[in-house]
Design an enzyme around this catalytic site. Structure first.
Site, PDB file in Angstrom:
ATOM      1  N   GLY B 124       8.717  -7.749 -18.594  1.00 18.86           N
ATOM      2  CA  GLY B 124       7.282  -7.996 -18.619  1.00 18.86           C
ATOM      3  C   GLY B 124       6.941  -9.355 -18.048  1.00 18.86           C
ATOM      4  O   GLY B 124       7.244 -10.388 -18.655  1.00 18.86           O
ATOM      5  N   GLU B 127       0.443 -10.060 -15.880  1.00 20.49           N
ATOM      6  CA  GLU B 127      -0.646 -10.018 -16.866  1.00 20.49           C
ATOM      7  C   GLU B 127      -1.941  -9.702 -16.138  1.00 20.49           C
ATOM      8  O   GLU B 127      -2.007  -9.836 -14.907  1.00 20.49           O
ATOM      9  CB  GLU B 127      -0.744 -11.370 -17.583  1.00 20.49           C
ATOM     10  CG  GLU B 127       0.529 -11.712 -18.336  1.00 20.49           C
ATOM     11  CD  GLU B 127       0.435 -13.034 -19.089  1.00 20.49           C
ATOM     12  OE1 GLU B 127      -0.628 -13.688 -19.021  1.00 20.49           O
ATOM     13  OE2 GLU B 127       1.425 -13.374 -19.751  1.00 20.49           O
ATOM     14  N   PRO B 128      -2.976  -9.326 -16.887  1.00 20.18           N
ATOM     15  CA  PRO B 128      -4.236  -9.003 -16.215  1.00 20.18           C
ATOM     16  C   PRO B 128      -4.723 -10.130 -15.303  1.00 20.18           C
ATOM     17  O   PRO B 128      -5.286  -9.877 -14.243  1.00 20.18           O
ATOM     18  CB  PRO B 128      -5.203  -8.778 -17.384  1.00 20.18           C
ATOM     19  CG  PRO B 128      -4.325  -8.316 -18.508  1.00 20.18           C
ATOM     20  CD  PRO B 128      -3.029  -9.046 -18.334  1.00 20.18           C
ATOM     21  N   ARG B 271       6.734  25.048  12.439  1.00 20.61           N
ATOM     22  CA  ARG B 271       5.321  25.297  12.636  1.00 20.61           C
ATOM     23  C   ARG B 271       5.028  25.565  14.107  1.00 20.61           C
ATOM     24  O   ARG B 271       5.325  24.721  14.959  1.00 20.61           O
ATOM     25  CB  ARG B 271       4.522  24.077  12.165  1.00 20.61           C
ATOM     26  CG  ARG B 271       3.068  24.081  12.519  1.00 20.61           C
ATOM     27  CD  ARG B 271       2.292  25.034  11.659  1.00 20.61           C
ATOM     28  NE  ARG B 271       0.855  24.847  11.836  1.00 20.61           N
ATOM     29  CZ  ARG B 271      -0.050  25.655  11.311  1.00 20.61           C
ATOM     30  NH1 ARG B 271       0.341  26.698  10.582  1.00 20.61           N
ATOM     31  NH2 ARG B 271      -1.323  25.431  11.502  1.00 20.61           N
ATOM     32  N   GLY B 342      -0.453  18.345   8.757  1.00 20.17           N
ATOM     33  CA  GLY B 342      -1.846  18.772   8.822  1.00 20.17           C
ATOM     34  C   GLY B 342      -2.407  19.037   7.437  1.00 20.17           C
ATOM     35  O   GLY B 342      -2.027  18.376   6.470  1.00 20.17           O
ATOM     36  N   GLU B 366       7.005  -5.609  -7.162  1.00 19.32           N
ATOM     37  CA  GLU B 366       8.132  -6.531  -6.946  1.00 19.32           C
ATOM     38  C   GLU B 366       7.760  -7.641  -5.967  1.00 19.32           C
ATOM     39  O   GLU B 366       8.549  -8.062  -5.142  1.00 19.32           O
ATOM     40  CB  GLU B 366       9.327  -5.727  -6.412  1.00 19.32           C
ATOM     41  CG  GLU B 366      10.645  -6.100  -7.027  1.00 19.32           C
ATOM     42  CD  GLU B 366      10.872  -5.461  -8.395  1.00 19.32           C
ATOM     43  OE1 GLU B 366      10.022  -4.686  -8.877  1.00 19.32           O
ATOM     44  OE2 GLU B 366      11.904  -5.761  -8.998  1.00 19.32           O
TER      45      GLU B 366
END
Lengths: 258, 382
Positions: B124, B127-128, B271, B342, B366
């Site tokens: 962690g 942060e915001p 295709r 497509g 990262e």
């Protein structure tokens, strides 16, 4: 508990195979573990685990000292292998193979259980395990889709067309297992590394005292010819004019499935 | 120079290819669809040793080289990007801080279960109000009762909220009012610690199989033995870990590019329009040739950065370059691959659409590509 598993190393089924002059499969180059044998290896590992100890020994017969397939099974967790690799084995029929493998079981020593697939994916005779059991004077329990071992006895569910029979025998015994009896594990990375150093006991037909009973000399079977399986015939085509469902229902009734 | 693999690396690649094709490829798309982290697959990868990729055997890992890790990622990411993302976050930022900076007691307690694949690791940082500006984090740890009291909030954290998560290793500020300079330290907070809660699984454009959440720390008390490494060096510790993470995201980008190239090539050969396969039109051929060429260039950059790390040489600049180049390529290649498909490629039922959705984050996670530019420019001497 000491479990021996018969494993066959076969040409990669993803690569088109070829026959030699004697109508047998060419086996030069890298061979892989027959997928149908991976079930036996997994079953053996689980049974030893459940028994709280013991080990799994692989036995195999292969040309050119090939060990790639054996290493895969060793990476899954088998402890060691006996590999019979001898030019004299070329041309061996099912009985010759059974004699070699039976001698390997004796060489492994103190065996409680011998596991094999119901048949190999490249030969499909499906006779070797029963022949081996006869040579070892052990009962043969075949087509096991479930296996339990307790108190020196083995109980299997023997796959039949209608369902299964429950069959019991005292150990030691030869058991063939169907694909799906257990889910084979992937060898772990550590398992793959460890397998490189696990012992593979390389022996010849002479070491097993079978010098003149195997190979072309000992074979009682000969493949006289190989023919293409007939091509599939085109099915019946029905144009749907709005009553196509009636034709489908009629067809299914004819098959007695509805 | 060549990056030919050792026997052990080849064995690893074979194992990853087998598992990725037989288990991840058929099972992961449903998890993506259901926006659920497939921890069953991660546990199985753990049993194979893949969760201990960069950790030595002494601590339960397999001690793989960085080059081997990149090669393994090429196989895993080809099958599914969310599983690969969860895996690489665990292998790099989720595990490495404990290995590189933890005490033996901490390694035994937290690293070994991660390396043996019994638990999932998370880190962690973000942060915001602090992303690229990592120094701006406000989560704070203060001395209390012989331990630390942590308060704050983290966001976009991968792997911390699954049924396999051990908790999180996080960065918090530790300076007191008297300090003139900010200080940062790394702490372990285990799942279930009072005051530690997680928000709901966040909904991204892609990586829908990855568990990403906000984490809340309200008066979370941890003992002193939860402090990892030097209490003043947390930030530089983390930045070191992130260097490997960049190689990892570069590798993930390679795998995405290879996946969409394979799909686009397959589709272009099947295709038919105007009476021939569209792969016969130069407009399509040039797109495919460009992707293949750029992929080879990005691959060499990535393996180069990885081999520098394995040789114990500095690789900061090369890792940033690899991440920048490979992630840009992944985004553009995914877009072109959809274009080749497509209308079909635009539909979420087509696999190429899933990879398209998964691509964008590679330019963000990262260290954003803007930060990669900053790192590279600084290394150049700007």
């Amino acid at each position: 508990m000491h479990v021996v598993v018969c494993v066959k190393q076969i040409p990669d089924p993803a690569v088109p195979g070829a026959l030699d002059a004697y109508n047998t499969l060419q086996r030069e180059g890298k061979l892989i573990l027959d997928e149908s044998d991976s079930y036996g290896v997994e079953m053996a590992l689980q049974l030893v685990d459940a028994a709280g100890g013991g080990e799994v020994t692989l036995i195999s017969m292969a040309p050119n000292g090939e060990v790639s397939g054996l290493r895969t099974a060793l990476a899954m967790g088998a402890a060691k292998a006996i590999l019979v690799s001898d030019p004299a084995l070329a041309g061996s029929d099912a009985l010759g193979t059974a004699k070699v493998l039976a001698k390997c079981v004796e060489r492994a020593g103190g065996v409680d259980l011998v596991l094999a697939a119901t048949e190999s994916s490249d030969g499909y005779t499906g006779t070797v395990p029963a022949q081996m059991a006869e040579l070892l004077s052990m009962p043969a329990l075949t087509f096991a889709k479930h296996v339990e071992v307790a108190d020196g006895k083995i109980k299997i569910q023997r796959q039949t067309e209608a369902g299964y029979d429950v069959v019991e025998a005292s150990l030691p015994v030869v058991v063939t297992v169907t694909a799906g009896v257990v889910e084979p594990r992937y060898p772990s990375f550590k398992g793959i590394m460890a397998a490189k150093n696990k012992p593979v006991d390389a022996v010849t037909a002479a070491d097993l005292g079978l010098a003149d009973q195997v190979g072309w000399a000992g074979a009682r079977q000969e493949i006289t010819g190989v023919t293409q399986a007939p091509a599939r015939q085109a099915g019946e085509k029905i144009e749907d004019d709005g009553t196509g469902f009636e034709k489908i229902v009629g067809y299914l009734e004819k098959l007695k499935v509805i | 120079m060549d990056f030919s693999l050792t026997e052990a690396e080849r064995d690893l690649v074979g194992l990853c290819r087998d598992f990725a094709q037989k288990e991840i490829a058929p099972r992961a798309p449903l998890a993506w669809e259901e926006a659920r982290c497939p921890t069953d697959l991660l546990r199985e990868m753990g049993a194979l040793g893949l969760l201990g990729m960069l950790i030595p055997e002494a601590w339960g890992g397999i001690g793989m080289t960085t080059v081997g890790f990149v090669a393994a990622m090429e196989q895993i990411g080809l099958a599914d990007q969310s599983v690969a993302a969860a895996w690489q976050a665990h292998v790099t930022i989720g595990s490495l801080p404990l290995y590189l900076f933890g005490s033996d007691a901490q390694r035994e307690r937290w690293l070994r279960p991660l390396a043996e694949g019994r638990a999932l690791g998370a880190f962690g940082l973000t942060e915001p109000d602090a992303g690229s500006d990592a120094r701006g984090i406000t989560t704070r740890a203060v001395r209390r009762d012989g331990g630390w009291l942590i308060n704050g909030r983290k966001t976009f954290i991968s792997n911390a909220g699954t049924d396999m998560s051990f908790g999180v290793t996080l960065l918090a500020r530790t300076e007191t009012g008297d300090d003139t300079r900010p200080a940062y330290a790394t702490f372990v907070v285990e799942t279930g610690t009072p005051g530690f809660t997680t928000g709901p699984k966040m909904r991204g454009i892609g990586w829908r199989g990855l568990d990403t959440r906000e984490l809340y720390f309200d008066d979370v008390w941890v003992a002193d033995d939860h402090l990892v490494g030097d209490p003043a060096m947390g930030l530089s510790q983390f930045l070191r870990t992130l260097e490997v993470g960049r190689i990892s995201i570069a590798a993930l980008s390679l795998s995405l590019t290879q996946a969409v190239l394979d799909m686009a090539l397959d589709y272009a050969r099947q295709r038919e329009q105007f009476g021939q396969p569209i792969s016969k039109f130069q407009a399509i051929q040039f797109k495919l040739a460009d992707i293949a060429t750029e992929l080879e260039a990005a691959r060499w950059l990535t393996y180069r950065a990885a081999s520098l790390r394995d040789a114990g040489q500095p690789f900061l600049k090369e890792a940033s370059m690899a991440k920048l180049k490979a992630s840009r390529l992944a985004v553009s290649a995914a877009s072109e691959a959809v274009q080749i498909h497509g209308g079909l490629g635009y539909m979420l039922d087509s696999p190429v659409a899933r990879f398209y959705c998964d691509a964008k984050v590679l330019e963000i996670g990262e260290g954003t590509n803007e930060i990669q530019h900053v790192v590279i420019a600084r290394e150049l001497g700007c």
